[in-house]
Design a protein around this motif. Structure first.
Motif, mmCIF file in Angstrom:
data_model
loop_
_atom_site.group_PDB
_atom_site.id
_atom_site.type_symbol
_atom_site.label_atom_id
_atom_site.label_comp_id
_atom_site.label_asym_id
_atom_site.label_seq_id
_atom_site.Cartn_x
_atom_site.Cartn_y
_atom_site.Cartn_z
ATOM 1 N N LEU A 8 0.987 -1.120 0.141
ATOM 2 C CA LEU A 8 -0.132 -0.181 -0.127
ATOM 3 C C LEU A 8 0.223 1.050 -0.292
ATOM 4 O O LEU A 8 1.137 1.788 -0.612
ATOM 5 C CB LEU A 8 -0.828 0.120 1.155
ATOM 6 N N ARG A 9 2.035 1.149 0.793
ATOM 7 C CA ARG A 9 2.935 2.579 0.816
ATOM 8 C C ARG A 9 3.199 2.548 -0.758
ATOM 9 O O ARG A 9 3.288 4.244 -1.038
ATOM 10 C CB ARG A 9 3.921 2.013 1.420
ATOM 11 N N LEU A 45 -5.413 -7.683 -7.117
ATOM 12 C CA LEU A 45 -7.333 -6.591 -6.849
ATOM 13 C C LEU A 45 -7.754 -7.504 -8.194
ATOM 14 O O LEU A 45 -8.889 -6.798 -8.526
ATOM 15 C CB LEU A 45 -7.305 -5.303 -6.443
ATOM 16 N N ASP A 46 -6.988 -7.695 -9.701
ATOM 17 C CA ASP A 46 -7.540 -7.959 -10.533
ATOM 18 C C ASP A 46 -8.319 -6.484 -11.526
ATOM 19 O O ASP A 46 -9.205 -6.875 -11.715
ATOM 20 C CB ASP A 46 -8.887 -9.388 -10.648
ATOM 21 N N VAL A 47 -7.321 -5.548 -10.929
ATOM 22 C CA VAL A 47 -7.750 -4.542 -10.871
ATOM 23 C C VAL A 47 -6.660 -3.911 -12.065
ATOM 24 O O VAL A 47 -5.388 -3.519 -11.805
ATOM 25 C CB VAL A 47 -8.894 -3.720 -10.067
ATOM 26 N N LEU A 49 -4.778 -0.102 -12.229
ATOM 27 C CA LEU A 49 -4.800 0.716 -11.298
ATOM 28 C C LEU A 49 -4.248 2.024 -11.902
ATOM 29 O O LEU A 49 -4.222 2.839 -11.515
ATOM 30 C CB LEU A 49 -4.117 0.884 -9.897
ATOM 31 N N GLU A 61 -9.237 5.242 -13.065
ATOM 32 C CA GLU A 61 -10.613 5.277 -12.178
ATOM 33 C C GLU A 61 -10.741 4.598 -11.096
ATOM 34 O O GLU A 61 -10.730 4.761 -9.519
ATOM 35 C CB GLU A 61 -11.889 5.400 -12.927
ATOM 36 N N PRO A 62 -10.337 3.422 -11.234
ATOM 37 C CA PRO A 62 -10.458 2.282 -9.720
ATOM 38 C C PRO A 62 -9.052 2.729 -9.687
ATOM 39 O O PRO A 62 -9.007 2.826 -7.490
ATOM 40 C CB PRO A 62 -10.347 1.468 -10.374
ATOM 41 N N ALA A 65 -10.123 5.620 -7.155
ATOM 42 C CA ALA A 65 -10.234 5.120 -6.148
ATOM 43 C C ALA A 65 -10.002 4.302 -4.523
ATOM 44 O O ALA A 65 -9.904 4.154 -3.421
ATOM 45 C CB ALA A 65 -11.760 3.922 -6.572
ATOM 46 N N LEU A 66 -9.269 3.534 -4.889
ATOM 47 C CA LEU A 66 -7.798 2.893 -3.964
ATOM 48 C C LEU A 66 -7.123 4.127 -3.442
ATOM 49 O O LEU A 66 -6.614 3.952 -2.335
ATOM 50 C CB LEU A 66 -6.862 2.032 -4.149
ATOM 51 N N GLY A 69 -8.225 5.547 -0.712
ATOM 52 C CA GLY A 69 -8.856 4.874 0.973
ATOM 53 C C GLY A 69 -7.567 4.518 1.775
ATOM 54 O O GLY A 69 -6.692 4.428 2.298
ATOM 55 N N LEU A 73 -6.183 4.383 5.247
ATOM 56 C CA LEU A 73 -5.882 2.779 6.052
ATOM 57 C C LEU A 73 -4.399 2.571 6.472
ATOM 58 O O LEU A 73 -4.356 2.073 7.612
ATOM 59 C CB LEU A 73 -5.543 1.917 4.850
ATOM 60 N N VAL B 80 -11.997 -0.312 1.621
ATOM 61 C CA VAL B 80 -11.833 -0.363 0.247
ATOM 62 C C VAL B 80 -11.279 -0.280 -0.725
ATOM 63 O O VAL B 80 -11.544 -0.577 -2.151
ATOM 64 C CB VAL B 80 -9.950 0.138 1.109
ATOM 65 N N THR B 84 -13.005 -0.373 -4.262
ATOM 66 C CA THR B 84 -12.062 -0.732 -6.087
ATOM 67 C C THR B 84 -12.226 -1.356 -6.473
ATOM 68 O O THR B 84 -13.153 -0.865 -7.829
ATOM 69 C CB THR B 84 -10.301 -0.606 -5.495
ATOM 70 N N ARG B 85 -12.910 -2.550 -6.259
ATOM 71 C CA ARG B 85 -13.166 -3.278 -7.791
ATOM 72 C C ARG B 85 -14.859 -2.685 -8.200
ATOM 73 O O ARG B 85 -14.789 -3.053 -9.361
ATOM 74 C CB ARG B 85 -13.225 -4.434 -6.623
ATOM 75 N N ALA B 87 -15.635 0.411 -8.544
ATOM 76 C CA ALA B 87 -15.218 1.357 -9.469
ATOM 77 C C ALA B 87 -14.685 0.909 -10.846
ATOM 78 O O ALA B 87 -14.830 1.167 -11.960
ATOM 79 C CB ALA B 87 -13.747 2.346 -9.009
#
Lengths: 306, 306
Positions: A8-9, A45-47, A49, A61-62, A65-66, A69, A73, B80, B84-85, B87
DNA sequence: CACATCCATGCCGTCAGGCTATGGATGCAG
DNA sequence: CTGCATCCATAGCCTGACGGCATGGATGTG
């Protein structure tokens, strides 16, 4: 679906920087390693980013969103971690006290001795903070109380009591033209190169460069050091001079270095500080009480200074 | 100071269970692996989190502080992640629709076709949910809308519209004494063994056992199955009988199995559901509109039932 | 057209996480 | 008292993930 705060960092760094190479430098890892980590997060995340381009990494866009957040966290984890550490200190009957440089000078041992007498079974854990943190770990929640220089940025959110006030002196190599003077007007030092703290220490650095006593003149930086030892060495080697509390003459004597009184700069104070949440903490308040009980009667410094 | 959510999950499990061995079983890892992980977490935080004894693992004071914060951290990460998913789906023009078993029966293809016509470029991603989740992923935020059986637990927090209502029939092996009857009063089935969903499916299980139509009589369980296929097999093999929506006779015909109307149990409804947050979501509302437009005029079932 | 600046890939060394087997401590039942 | 069950800890091993270096491909720029 597990994730490491490290990931995440990394993500937050890339999201903010918009550039893998620079983000990797800031994280002290190689660019390929960061590439792999970001891809791994995307796989996890299967996204997708980021959109990659020669211009760098742009959030999708996703991804946005991440990115919205993640800082929360990370901050929450940090908070929980600090709360746990605090509970551990308390359970072990340890009071964590942050301090800067020489803390409250000669008062320090007397304060801790008085606290030990008042709270048998408790131990004071004195933690030297780096120059970069003028709250000595208090703002970050790493300590229960702190002995530090007043005023400091962020002071509004904390409780403080002044313990002692002392003049700021000049620190000079002993072969400096002004080393023989009994007292030096600060204006005579305006064009001298100074040995300074790193730029990221911000207000701390400016305070000890006495920027506000220079009537707008630019500061000459002769060297940048991270700790008292390098700092003294740099001065002894002639890279520049510096300001320091008068008590530094007692705590940091060194061959090749002389301390001289300076006029025209405001004196500096040492205080005890604690977070508002500790207002009802009996142990912290006992420590504060011990500090106040040992305030010297003479506002210019401790009475037993050598 | 980085940490993996896995580590936090492990910690939470041990904290709740108070026992390494059982916690390890619940986490599907070995006990030594869990021992190491917990010790590692303690090393990482430099805090003793548990006191070990023959009785098990008891939280220390700092351990309790951590245990108080960890569930929130994990929940936040999950939130979160889902945001993300969501989005990502939206950006890819995918509407995620959860459904149970046969969803809205014959209506389903017509609904999706109507949605495809109304929203060119969008795709409907139909996701079959396990019996254990009567909200078909809606409560967990895994889908944007759901086709499910009404009523269901947790319905209050969601928006629902009824699409169709059908009777519940009995599912019997064809050599069952009652298999020849044209219609069976439910009271005659009270003492028959039933093939049920797993206990953890709670209200879902009870609903299809028609517990509230038994006047307090205990239910006889002949077998427990996890999915429609095992369920039919168990019935065909004579382990028990079951209730099912009338449409199951069309969707799940099988040699050795007969479906018979039952009197004395309430009919079952299929509805569309969406979270309140999607009230203003044009795409979700379009899907709901498509559902409502294809409601059959006859409340007993779709008009084109074979 | 050479160069700078992006990010991606290949290869390799190290280390952490997992498993099985086993050991030490302690409470309980025969 | 002793054998057993139930805790958690330790040892040895294997695999896979993370990180580093070197390098490649794409794309603007002087």
């Amino acid at each position: 679906m597990d994730v490491d705060t490290r990931l995440l960092r990394y993500f937050a760094a890339v999201a903010q920087e918009g550039n893998l190479t620079r983000a990797a430098q800031g994280l002290f890892i190689s660019q390929p390693a960061l590439t792999k980590q970001i891809r791994q997060l995307e796989t996890l995340l299967d996204v997708r980013l980021f959109t990659r381009s020669r211009a760098g990494m742009t959030l999708t866009e996703p991804g946005r969103a991440l990115a919205a957040g993640v800082p929360g966290l990370l901050a929450d984890w940090d908070r929980v971690r600090r709360e746990t550490r605090s509970a551990a200190s308390r359970a072990a009957r340890v009071l964590r006290v942050g301090f800067l440089a020489s803390a409250a000078n000669e008062l320090t041992p007397r304060i801790t001795a008085a606290f030990a007498a008042r709270r048998p079974g408790w131990r004071v854990d004195m933690r030297q903070a780096p120059w970069s943190d003028p709250t000595a770990g208090l703002a970050a929640g790493d300590v229960d109380a702190a002995l530090l220089r007043l005023p400091f940025p962020g002071q509004e959110g904390l409780r403080t009591e002044t313990l002692l006030t002392e003049d700021r002196w000049a620190v000079l190599p002993d072969d400096h033209p002004l080393a023989g003077r009994a007292e030096i007007p600060f204006s005579e030092l305006w064009d001298e190169p100074f040995v300074a703290a790193p730029p990221e220490t911000g207000p701390w650095r400016d305070y000890w460069l006495a920027v506000d006593a220079r009537e707008g003149r630019p500061v000459l930086i002769g060297a940048v050091t991270e700790n008292p030892d390098d700092w003294l060495t740099a001065i002894a080697n002639g890279y520049g001079i510096a300001l320091a509390p008068a008590s530094a003459a007692r705590f940091y004597p060194r061959p090749g270095i002389v301390y001289r009184p300076v006029t025209g700069v405001a004196p500096t104070s040492v205080g005890v500080a604690w977070p508002p949440a500790a207002d009802t903490d009996r142990v912290v308040q006992d420590f504060v009480r011990c500090c106040l009980d040992h305030r010297p009667p003479d506002p210019d410094g401790p009475t037993d200074a050598p």
